[in-house]
Motif scaffolding. Structure first.
Motif, PDB file in Angstrom:
ATOM      1  N   ASP A   1      -6.749  -3.777  10.287  1.00 29.17           N
ATOM      2  CA  ASP A   1      -7.409  -2.584  10.807  1.00 29.17           C
ATOM      3  C   ASP A   1      -6.514  -1.345  10.844  1.00 29.17           C
ATOM      4  O   ASP A   1      -6.927  -0.252  10.456  1.00 29.17           O
ATOM      5  N   ILE A   2      -5.292  -1.512  11.313  1.00 31.82           N
ATOM      6  CA  ILE A   2      -4.434  -0.341  11.504  1.00 31.82           C
ATOM      7  C   ILE A   2      -4.046   0.279  10.165  1.00 31.82           C
ATOM      8  O   ILE A   2      -3.954   1.500  10.033  1.00 31.82           O
ATOM      9  N   TYR A   3      -3.884  -0.541   9.127  1.00 30.84           N
ATOM     10  CA  TYR A   3      -3.564   0.003   7.807  1.00 30.84           C
ATOM     11  C   TYR A   3      -4.785   0.636   7.156  1.00 30.84           C
ATOM     12  O   TYR A   3      -4.665   1.656   6.461  1.00 30.84           O
ATOM     13  N   LEU A   4      -5.942   0.072   7.385  1.00 35.27           N
ATOM     14  CA  LEU A   4      -7.170   0.679   6.854  1.00 35.27           C
ATOM     15  C   LEU A   4      -7.401   2.048   7.484  1.00 35.27           C
ATOM     16  O   LEU A   4      -7.767   3.008   6.795  1.00 35.27           O
ATOM     17  N   LEU A   5      -7.175   2.142   8.796  1.00 32.87           N
ATOM     18  CA  LEU A   5      -7.358   3.426   9.480  1.00 32.87           C
ATOM     19  C   LEU A   5      -6.297   4.431   9.045  1.00 32.87           C
ATOM     20  O   LEU A   5      -6.592   5.618   8.855  1.00 32.87           O
ATOM     21  N   ALA A   6      -5.061   3.973   8.870  1.00 36.28           N
ATOM     22  CA  ALA A   6      -3.994   4.875   8.424  1.00 36.28           C
ATOM     23  C   ALA A   6      -4.312   5.458   7.052  1.00 36.28           C
ATOM     24  O   ALA A   6      -4.101   6.651   6.806  1.00 36.28           O
ATOM     25  N   ALA A   7      -4.834   4.630   6.153  1.00 39.07           N
ATOM     26  CA  ALA A   7      -5.211   5.112   4.824  1.00 39.07           C
ATOM     27  C   ALA A   7      -6.359   6.112   4.914  1.00 39.07           C
ATOM     28  O   ALA A   7      -6.366   7.144   4.230  1.00 39.07           O
ATOM     29  N   GLN A   8      -7.325   5.817   5.764  1.00 41.24           N
ATOM     30  CA  GLN A   8      -8.466   6.721   5.945  1.00 41.24           C
ATOM     31  C   GLN A   8      -8.003   8.076   6.472  1.00 41.24           C
ATOM     32  O   GLN A   8      -8.450   9.126   5.989  1.00 41.24           O
TER      33      GLN A   8
ATOM     34  N   ALA B   1      -5.892   0.703  -1.789  1.00 42.36           N
ATOM     35  CA  ALA B   1      -5.330   0.146  -3.020  1.00 42.36           C
ATOM     36  C   ALA B   1      -4.346   1.095  -3.696  1.00 42.36           C
ATOM     37  O   ALA B   1      -3.559   0.663  -4.536  1.00 42.36           O
ATOM     38  N   ARG B   2      -4.383   2.371  -3.308  1.00 35.53           N
ATOM     39  CA  ARG B   2      -3.473   3.359  -3.897  1.00 35.53           C
ATOM     40  C   ARG B   2      -2.294   3.664  -2.967  1.00 35.53           C
ATOM     41  O   ARG B   2      -1.517   4.566  -3.231  1.00 35.53           O
ATOM     42  N   CYS B   3      -2.175   2.894  -1.874  1.00 35.91           N
ATOM     43  CA  CYS B   3      -1.114   3.112  -0.902  1.00 35.91           C
ATOM     44  C   CYS B   3      -0.024   2.055  -1.023  1.00 35.91           C
ATOM     45  O   CYS B   3      -0.299   0.894  -1.327  1.00 35.91           O
TER      46      CYS B   3
ATOM     47  N   VAL C   1       3.382  -7.395   7.353  1.00 32.30           N
ATOM     48  CA  VAL C   1       3.165  -7.682   5.933  1.00 32.30           C
ATOM     49  C   VAL C   1       1.769  -8.232   5.717  1.00 32.30           C
ATOM     50  O   VAL C   1       1.053  -7.812   4.798  1.00 32.30           O
ATOM     51  N   ARG C   2       1.366  -9.177   6.535  1.00 29.55           N
ATOM     52  CA  ARG C   2       0.025  -9.760   6.397  1.00 29.55           C
ATOM     53  C   ARG C   2      -1.047  -8.699   6.593  1.00 29.55           C
ATOM     54  O   ARG C   2      -2.038  -8.653   5.842  1.00 29.55           O
ATOM     55  N   ALA C   3      -0.877  -7.826   7.565  1.00 30.58           N
ATOM     56  CA  ALA C   3      -1.861  -6.774   7.823  1.00 30.58           C
ATOM     57  C   ALA C   3      -2.017  -5.857   6.615  1.00 30.58           C
ATOM     58  O   ALA C   3      -3.132  -5.541   6.201  1.00 30.58           O
ATOM     59  N   ALA C   4      -0.902  -5.434   6.036  1.00 34.25           N
ATOM     60  CA  ALA C   4      -0.949  -4.507   4.904  1.00 34.25           C
ATOM     61  C   ALA C   4      -1.506  -5.175   3.653  1.00 34.25           C
ATOM     62  O   ALA C   4      -2.285  -4.569   2.904  1.00 34.25           O
ATOM     63  N   LEU C   5      -1.124  -6.423   3.409  1.00 30.70           N
ATOM     64  CA  LEU C   5      -1.670  -7.145   2.256  1.00 30.70           C
ATOM     65  C   LEU C   5      -3.175  -7.330   2.389  1.00 30.70           C
ATOM     66  O   LEU C   5      -3.928  -7.146   1.423  1.00 30.70           O
ATOM     67  N   ASP C   6      -3.632  -7.690   3.576  1.00 26.14           N
ATOM     68  CA  ASP C   6      -5.064  -7.894   3.782  1.00 26.14           C
ATOM     69  C   ASP C   6      -5.842  -6.584   3.722  1.00 26.14           C
ATOM     70  O   ASP C   6      -7.059  -6.589   3.503  1.00 26.14           O
ATOM     71  N   ALA C   7      -5.149  -5.463   3.909  1.00 26.85           N
ATOM     72  CA  ALA C   7      -5.789  -4.149   3.738  1.00 26.85           C
ATOM     73  C   ALA C   7      -5.897  -3.776   2.266  1.00 26.85           C
ATOM     74  O   ALA C   7      -6.531  -2.774   1.925  1.00 26.85           O
ATOM     75  N   GLY C   8      -5.260  -4.556   1.390  1.00 22.83           N
ATOM     76  CA  GLY C   8      -5.327  -4.298  -0.046  1.00 22.83           C
ATOM     77  C   GLY C   8      -4.243  -3.383  -0.569  1.00 22.83           C
ATOM     78  O   GLY C   8      -4.355  -2.846  -1.681  1.00 22.83           O
ATOM     79  N   MET C   9      -3.168  -3.211   0.201  1.00 23.90           N
ATOM     80  CA  MET C   9      -2.090  -2.312  -0.209  1.00 23.90           C
ATOM     81  C   MET C   9      -0.994  -3.058  -0.967  1.00 23.90           C
ATOM     82  O   MET C   9      -0.823  -4.272  -0.814  1.00 23.90           O
ATOM     83  N   THR C  10      -0.239  -2.312  -1.764  1.00 18.82           N
ATOM     84  CA  THR C  10       1.015  -2.824  -2.292  1.00 18.82           C
ATOM     85  C   THR C  10       2.007  -2.833  -1.136  1.00 18.82           C
ATOM     86  O   THR C  10       2.059  -1.883  -0.354  1.00 18.82           O
TER      87      THR C  10
ATOM     88  N   HIS D   1       4.700 -10.505  -2.343  1.00 19.17           N
ATOM     89  CA  HIS D   1       5.039  -9.089  -2.236  1.00 19.17           C
ATOM     90  C   HIS D   1       6.525  -8.900  -2.524  1.00 19.17           C
ATOM     91  O   HIS D   1       7.296  -9.859  -2.603  1.00 19.17           O
ATOM     92  N   ARG D   2       6.937  -7.659  -2.675  1.00 19.66           N
ATOM     93  CA  ARG D   2       8.338  -7.362  -2.933  1.00 19.66           C
ATOM     94  C   ARG D   2       9.135  -7.386  -1.631  1.00 19.66           C
ATOM     95  O   ARG D   2       8.648  -6.902  -0.598  1.00 19.66           O
ATOM     96  N   ILE D   3      10.345  -7.910  -1.691  1.00 17.28           N
ATOM     97  CA  ILE D   3      11.240  -7.960  -0.538  1.00 17.28           C
ATOM     98  C   ILE D   3      12.579  -7.374  -0.974  1.00 17.28           C
ATOM     99  O   ILE D   3      13.158  -7.820  -1.968  1.00 17.28           O
TER     100      ILE D   3
END
Length: 230
Positions: free
Chosen positions: A155-162, A169-171, A181-190, A209-211
């Motif tokens: 949720d927090i990454y989806l709202l941040a992108a909005q 997907a472009r973030c 990491v799990r939150a951002a991946l599930d939001a569809g981000m790199t 993901h990249r580390i």
């Protein structure tokens, strides 16, 4: 960690979303120190490794961890004392993580929008950034109490992108903790992870993901992507 061991970025992101604690601010050590001091002051003896389980999580999630060791009255006493100690550390000035200023200045020069997605709640979140001198670099700050479901929910990454006006997907999301990491991946981000106190285990690495070792490595990956299209 050398960027040579990390696969290149396939494209330049249209926006970069930053976690805050443990990624930009060297605050997780302060947090563990405050938990430990607060526990001692209220008569509890708990090993430091226990406090690492709080890293990257919301207040509610931390309370769930604490319930393994104490009742709600003791939790409230402990958290109140920890907050007082932590606020003093914030006002004294939390150190910055290596490479954060260089990365933010580079992104600013490239005209790439920047946002924050942190589990820390308002008003503490923007205040910490302001005290550290980082707030002016960001177009938006999304805090833990801006969403109903905290990390590891997306949720927090989806709202941040909005808020920043860029599709998830472009973030590019930058995180230090497993929950983030799990939150951002599930939001569809790199996602690029820059671990701090909690090293990624085998299950975390299997997410693909990249580390990298530092935010300087993140800047190098982004700069290499720009150079490849020049």
């Amino acid at each position: 960690m050398s960027t040579e061991r990390v696969r290149p970025l396939s494209e330049l992101p249209e926006a970069v979303i930053f976690d805050m604690d443990g990624l930009m601010l060297d605050s997780e050590r302060a947090s563990v120190r405050c938990w430990s001091r607060a526990a001692a002051e209220v008569g509890l003896r708990i090993e430091d490794a226990y406090w690492l389980r709080m890293v990257g999580h919301s207040t509610a999630a931390c309370q769930q961890v604490l319930r393994e060791r104490m009742d709600d009255a003791r939790i409230a006493e402990l958290m109140d004392r920890c907050n007082v100690l932590y606020d003093a550390e914030v006002e004294a000035g939390l150190p910055l993580r290596p490479g954060i200023v260089e990365l933010l200045q580079w992104l600013q020069a490239q005209g790439i929008p920047r946002g924050v997605a942190t589990s820390t709640r308002r008003p503490r979140a923007p205040h910490k950034l302001e005290t550290a001198g980082l707030l002016p670099y960001f177009h938006s700050v999304t805090a833990g109490n801006d969403v109903a479901h905290p990390k590891p929910a997306p949720d927090i990454y989806l709202l941040a992108a909005q808020r920043i006006g860029v599709a998830p997907a472009r973030c590019l999301a930058l995180e230090d903790s497993p929950a983030g990491v799990r939150a951002a991946l599930d939001a569809g981000m790199t996602v690029i992870q820059v671990p701090d106190l909690v090293a990624p285990d085998a299950a975390q690495r299997a997410l693909g993901h990249r580390i990298v070792g530092s935010l300087l490595d993140v800047r190098a990956l982004l700069a290499a992507r720009v150079a490849s299209t020049a």
